[in-house]
Design a protein around this motif. Structure first.
Motif, mmCIF file in Angstrom:
data_model
loop_
_atom_site.group_PDB
_atom_site.id
_atom_site.type_symbol
_atom_site.label_atom_id
_atom_site.label_comp_id
_atom_site.label_asym_id
_atom_site.label_seq_id
_atom_site.Cartn_x
_atom_site.Cartn_y
_atom_site.Cartn_z
ATOM 1 N N ALA A 148 0.840 -1.203 0.000
ATOM 2 C CA ALA A 148 0.000 0.000 0.000
ATOM 3 C C ALA A 148 0.876 1.255 0.000
ATOM 4 N N GLU A 149 1.943 1.222 0.774
ATOM 5 C CA GLU A 149 2.875 2.355 0.809
ATOM 6 C C GLU A 149 3.559 2.527 -0.545
ATOM 7 N N ARG A 150 3.944 1.442 -1.173
ATOM 8 C CA ARG A 150 4.592 1.508 -2.488
ATOM 9 C C ARG A 150 3.638 2.083 -3.529
ATOM 10 N N VAL A 151 2.379 1.643 -3.540
ATOM 11 C CA VAL A 151 1.381 2.176 -4.474
ATOM 12 C C VAL A 151 1.180 3.674 -4.223
ATOM 13 N N THR A 152 1.103 4.059 -2.959
ATOM 14 C CA THR A 152 0.952 5.475 -2.608
ATOM 15 C C THR A 152 2.113 6.289 -3.168
ATOM 16 N N GLN A 153 3.328 5.798 -3.004
ATOM 17 C CA GLN A 153 4.506 6.503 -3.518
ATOM 18 C C GLN A 153 4.456 6.629 -5.037
ATOM 19 N N VAL A 154 4.100 5.542 -5.699
ATOM 20 C CA VAL A 154 4.025 5.568 -7.169
ATOM 21 C C VAL A 154 3.024 6.626 -7.614
ATOM 22 N N LEU A 155 1.860 6.662 -6.992
ATOM 23 C CA LEU A 155 0.830 7.626 -7.380
ATOM 24 C C LEU A 155 1.263 9.059 -7.083
ATOM 25 N N GLU A 156 1.856 9.281 -5.927
ATOM 26 C CA GLU A 156 2.259 10.637 -5.562
ATOM 27 C C GLU A 156 3.405 11.153 -6.424
ATOM 28 N N LEU A 157 4.227 10.263 -6.930
ATOM 29 C CA LEU A 157 5.369 10.676 -7.744
ATOM 30 C C LEU A 157 5.080 10.673 -9.242
ATOM 31 N N GLU A 202 -4.954 1.169 -0.352
ATOM 32 C CA GLU A 202 -5.228 0.001 0.477
ATOM 33 C C GLU A 202 -5.148 -1.216 -0.427
ATOM 34 N N THR A 203 -4.268 -2.144 -0.092
ATOM 35 C CA THR A 203 -4.047 -3.322 -0.919
ATOM 36 C C THR A 203 -5.271 -4.234 -0.903
ATOM 37 N N MET A 204 -5.693 -4.652 -2.108
ATOM 38 C CA MET A 204 -6.777 -5.631 -2.240
ATOM 39 C C MET A 204 -6.211 -7.019 -2.566
ATOM 40 N N GLY A 205 -5.060 -7.043 -3.225
ATOM 41 C CA GLY A 205 -4.430 -8.299 -3.611
ATOM 42 C C GLY A 205 -3.167 -8.019 -4.390
ATOM 43 N N TYR A 206 -2.451 -9.090 -4.750
ATOM 44 C CA TYR A 206 -1.210 -8.939 -5.503
ATOM 45 C C TYR A 206 -0.882 -10.247 -6.190
ATOM 46 N N ARG A 247 4.859 -8.653 -8.516
ATOM 47 C CA ARG A 247 4.904 -8.054 -9.858
ATOM 48 C C ARG A 247 3.748 -7.083 -10.086
ATOM 49 N N ARG A 248 2.590 -7.369 -9.480
ATOM 50 C CA ARG A 248 1.393 -6.566 -9.734
ATOM 51 C C ARG A 248 0.633 -6.403 -8.415
ATOM 52 N N VAL A 249 0.184 -5.159 -8.155
ATOM 53 C CA VAL A 249 -0.591 -4.860 -6.953
ATOM 54 C C VAL A 249 -1.969 -4.358 -7.378
ATOM 55 N N TYR A 250 -2.988 -4.889 -6.726
ATOM 56 C CA TYR A 250 -4.359 -4.416 -6.898
ATOM 57 C C TYR A 250 -4.703 -3.652 -5.624
ATOM 58 N N ALA A 251 -5.151 -2.416 -5.771
ATOM 59 C CA ALA A 251 -5.405 -1.593 -4.594
ATOM 60 C C ALA A 251 -6.612 -0.692 -4.829
ATOM 61 N N TYR A 252 -7.083 -0.121 -3.745
ATOM 62 C CA TYR A 252 -8.080 0.940 -3.801
ATOM 63 C C TYR A 252 -7.323 2.191 -3.369
ATOM 64 N N LEU A 308 -9.539 -6.093 -13.252
ATOM 65 C CA LEU A 308 -9.231 -6.869 -12.053
ATOM 66 C C LEU A 308 -9.531 -8.351 -12.207
ATOM 67 N N PRO A 309 -8.856 -9.173 -11.409
ATOM 68 C CA PRO A 309 -9.215 -10.596 -11.370
ATOM 69 C C PRO A 309 -10.633 -10.745 -10.790
ATOM 70 N N ASP A 310 -11.329 -11.782 -11.182
ATOM 71 C CA ASP A 310 -12.704 -12.013 -10.730
ATOM 72 C C ASP A 310 -12.825 -11.967 -9.211
ATOM 73 N N ARG A 311 -11.866 -12.508 -8.492
ATOM 74 C CA ARG A 311 -11.937 -12.595 -7.035
ATOM 75 C C ARG A 311 -11.948 -11.236 -6.346
ATOM 76 N N LEU A 312 -11.535 -10.176 -7.060
ATOM 77 C CA LEU A 312 -11.458 -8.836 -6.457
ATOM 78 C C LEU A 312 -12.553 -7.896 -6.944
ATOM 79 N N GLU A 313 -13.364 -8.328 -7.875
ATOM 80 C CA GLU A 313 -14.351 -7.425 -8.475
ATOM 81 C C GLU A 313 -15.318 -6.847 -7.450
ATOM 82 N N ALA A 314 -15.888 -7.675 -6.590
ATOM 83 C CA ALA A 314 -16.843 -7.167 -5.601
ATOM 84 C C ALA A 314 -16.170 -6.166 -4.664
ATOM 85 N N ARG A 315 -14.968 -6.457 -4.243
ATOM 86 C CA ARG A 315 -14.221 -5.581 -3.328
ATOM 87 C C ARG A 315 -13.954 -4.214 -3.961
ATOM 88 N N ALA A 316 -13.779 -4.178 -5.261
ATOM 89 C CA ALA A 316 -13.408 -2.946 -5.963
ATOM 90 C C ALA A 316 -14.485 -1.867 -5.894
#
Length: 175
Positions: free
Chosen positions: A40-49, A73-77, A89-94, A143-151
């Motif tokens: 989650a911190e890595r995704v935040t950094q990527v977005l902010e930069l 907030e990490t949903m999966g990876y 390799r890949r992060v799924y987040a909100y 997103l992968p099917d398993r994360l669709e509802a969470r998204a």
């Protein structure tokens, strides 16, 4: 010192060793929580930069002098059995991002939120479903099917958006 006295004075070593062994045995079970936070911190950094052009590509207007404040907030990876950030390799987040020029109040900040996919390549690649008609279908395709509802449920940790507001007020609006 006699052996009896030595045993009497070192009795505490056995429980200490057992506790250490228990912590070592449980640490692999605890690491996914730490990994989620690190991702989650890595995704935040990527977005902010991200550059203003990259933000534009994500559907978020950011000017050159704007400061961007985000949270994620990490949903999966992938791979799902990764143990460290380097393994992922890949992060799924909100996420939620707010951007504004120094002194700009929160109410006038450019804000965007939703599911995001971040490829942890060099440089990282950010994919966000384009807003507008058909948005839910584009999110499902992302997103992968398993994360669709969470998204579509927003943040599980409801304090994260509050922290973005607080950071924005401190770092942008009050400058």
């Amino acid at each position: 010192m006699s052996m009896t006295a030595l045993r009497r004075n070192t009795w505490w070593v056995l429980p200490e060793l057992l506790a250490l062994a228990l912590v070592a045995a449980l640490s692999p079970l605890l690491s996914p929580v730490d990994l989620d936070a690190a991702l989650a911190e890595r995704v935040t950094q990527v977005l902010e930069l991200s550059t203003p052009a990259e933000h534009h590509d994500h559907g978020h207007e950011v000017k050159a002098d704007d400061q961007v404040i985000c949270t994620a907030e990490t949903m999966g990876y992938e791979p799902a059995d990764a143990r460290t950030v380097a393994d992922v390799r890949r992060v799924y987040a909100y996420y939620l991002c707010a951007a504004g020029s120094p002194g700009q109040p929160w109410d006038f900040a450019s804000r965007i939120s939703g599911p995001v996919v971040v490829e942890l390549t060099e440089p990282p690649v950010v994919r966000i479903a384009q807003a507008g008609q058909g948005y839910p279908d584009r999110v499902r395709a992302l997103l992968p099917d398993r994360l669709e509802a969470r998204a579509f449920n927003g943040f599980v940790d409801h304090d994260l958006p509050k922290r973005v507001l607080e950071r924005y007020e401190d770092e942008v609006a009050n400058r």
